[in-house]
Design a protein around this motif. Sequence first.
Motif, PDB file in Angstrom:
ATOM      1  N   SER A 111       4.369  -7.750   7.117  1.00 47.50           N
ATOM      2  CA  SER A 111       5.303  -7.667   8.252  1.00 47.50           C
ATOM      3  C   SER A 111       5.123  -6.162   8.435  1.00 47.50           C
ATOM      4  CB  SER A 111       6.630  -8.118   7.807  1.00 47.50           C
ATOM      5  OG  SER A 111       7.123  -7.358   6.912  1.00 47.50           O
ATOM      6  N   GLU A 112       5.542  -5.679   9.626  1.00 51.05           N
ATOM      7  CA  GLU A 112       5.588  -4.154   9.911  1.00 51.05           C
ATOM      8  C   GLU A 112       6.736  -3.426   8.815  1.00 51.05           C
ATOM      9  OE1 GLU A 112       7.081  -1.285  13.110  1.00 51.05           O
ATOM     10  OE2 GLU A 112       5.525  -2.718  13.730  1.00 51.05           O
ATOM     11  N   GLU A 157      -5.627  -5.555  16.210  1.00 50.18           N
ATOM     12  CA  GLU A 157      -4.713  -4.714  17.099  1.00 50.18           C
ATOM     13  C   GLU A 157      -3.309  -4.326  16.464  1.00 50.18           C
ATOM     14  OE1 GLU A 157      -2.841  -4.722  21.535  1.00 50.18           O
ATOM     15  OE2 GLU A 157      -4.286  -6.160  21.064  1.00 50.18           O
ATOM     16  N   LYS A 158      -2.552  -5.389  15.878  1.00 50.22           N
ATOM     17  CA  LYS A 158      -1.233  -5.175  15.408  1.00 50.22           C
ATOM     18  C   LYS A 158      -1.386  -4.342  14.222  1.00 50.22           C
ATOM     19  CE  LYS A 158       3.297  -5.582  14.835  1.00 50.22           C
ATOM     20  NZ  LYS A 158       4.143  -4.641  15.408  1.00 50.22           N
ATOM     21  N   GLY A 159      -2.344  -4.922  13.276  1.00 52.14           N
ATOM     22  CA  GLY A 159      -2.379  -3.845  12.004  1.00 52.14           C
ATOM     23  C   GLY A 159      -2.884  -2.503  12.078  1.00 52.14           C
ATOM     24  N   LEU A 160      -3.757  -2.371  13.213  1.00 53.65           N
ATOM     25  CA  LEU A 160      -3.989  -0.813  13.345  1.00 53.65           C
ATOM     26  C   LEU A 160      -2.707  -0.063  13.890  1.00 53.65           C
ATOM     27  CD1 LEU A 160      -7.469  -0.846  14.954  1.00 53.65           C
ATOM     28  CD2 LEU A 160      -6.779  -0.302  12.308  1.00 53.65           C
ATOM     29  N   GLN A 179      -1.100   3.280  12.072  1.00 52.76           N
ATOM     30  CA  GLN A 179      -0.831   4.416  13.006  1.00 52.76           C
ATOM     31  C   GLN A 179       0.561   4.851  12.796  1.00 52.76           C
ATOM     32  OE1 GLN A 179      -2.912   6.490  15.095  1.00 52.76           O
ATOM     33  NE2 GLN A 179      -1.329   7.540  14.508  1.00 52.76           N
ATOM     34  N   LYS A 180       1.707   3.860  12.463  1.00 56.42           N
ATOM     35  CA  LYS A 180       2.998   4.393  12.209  1.00 56.42           C
ATOM     36  C   LYS A 180       3.029   4.785  10.832  1.00 56.42           C
ATOM     37  CE  LYS A 180       5.282   1.280  15.574  1.00 56.42           C
ATOM     38  NZ  LYS A 180       5.995   0.047  15.699  1.00 56.42           N
ATOM     39  N   VAL A 181       2.187   4.263   9.886  1.00 55.68           N
ATOM     40  CA  VAL A 181       2.293   4.866   8.561  1.00 55.68           C
ATOM     41  C   VAL A 181       1.702   6.475   8.601  1.00 55.68           C
ATOM     42  CG1 VAL A 181       1.124   4.734   6.067  1.00 55.68           C
ATOM     43  CG2 VAL A 181       2.106   2.803   7.310  1.00 55.68           C
TER      44      VAL A 181
END
Length: 272
Positions: A26-27, A68-71, A75-77
């Motif tokens: 999860s994010e 897409e979601k994983g990248l 990017q947030k990390v």
Amino acid sequence: MIKVGDIKIGQGAPLVFILGPCVMESESLVLECAERLKEICPYPFIFKSSFDKANRSSINSFRGPGLEKGLSILQKVKTQFDLPVTTDIHLPDQAKPAAEVIDLIQIPAFLCRQTDLILESAKTGIPLNVKKGQFVAPHDMNQVVLKVREMNNPNLILTERGFSFGYNNLVCDMRGIPIMKGFGVPVCFDASHSVQLPGGLGHASSGDRTYIPTLAKAAIAAGADVVFIETHPNPDLAKSDPKSQWPLDNLRPLLDLLYELHQFVGRYETVS
């Protein structure tokens, strides 16, 4: 020596770690792990988590959020925690979009001989980390080096993660580390996947994380420049590789030990 972001890797550089949860469950979990790793690790490290576990034993196994979601999560990390990031890709057409976000492309061990995947990844110009397949001798990894250099990309790490040894077991031959360093590239040791028992549960892989410190120490003594450790706040509840991830709460003492050992080995690495 190469650079991943601002981190130097190779002969004469400090020990570098690749750390993070195996898969992006999860994010919130990924961001929690990144935040805690940033707090507890005073050493240079690259954050890792997979957006897709494409080589799962069972079709019912959890795979991850997708490209897409994983990248977006990675990017947030990078943005929130100012960390270099890496993830593995499985298809040639994933190389370009991944390179727009990540700092290091990881090629899974099972795919280390997939020429199109290697070439497309190398064409991006960013560093590659190619894991040596469990079925490949260390001296044969020179062919991977030649493929990457054919694309004029000198930024390559090779990773040792054990050899197939009978059924549902792996064995690590530490001679592979100096052999692969002999190709003029830094070498990483994957301490997590080296303790796997592939397919050991029938429907999934098993493993024994208690051997992670032993193998990691041996790899540093053999000359490893990078140590890869997957870590999770509660490994037994992880959705991928629960038996081979190190508990996040217990990570700092292990990192301290390995970093100190690398400094000691570095003082004597010219002794034959």
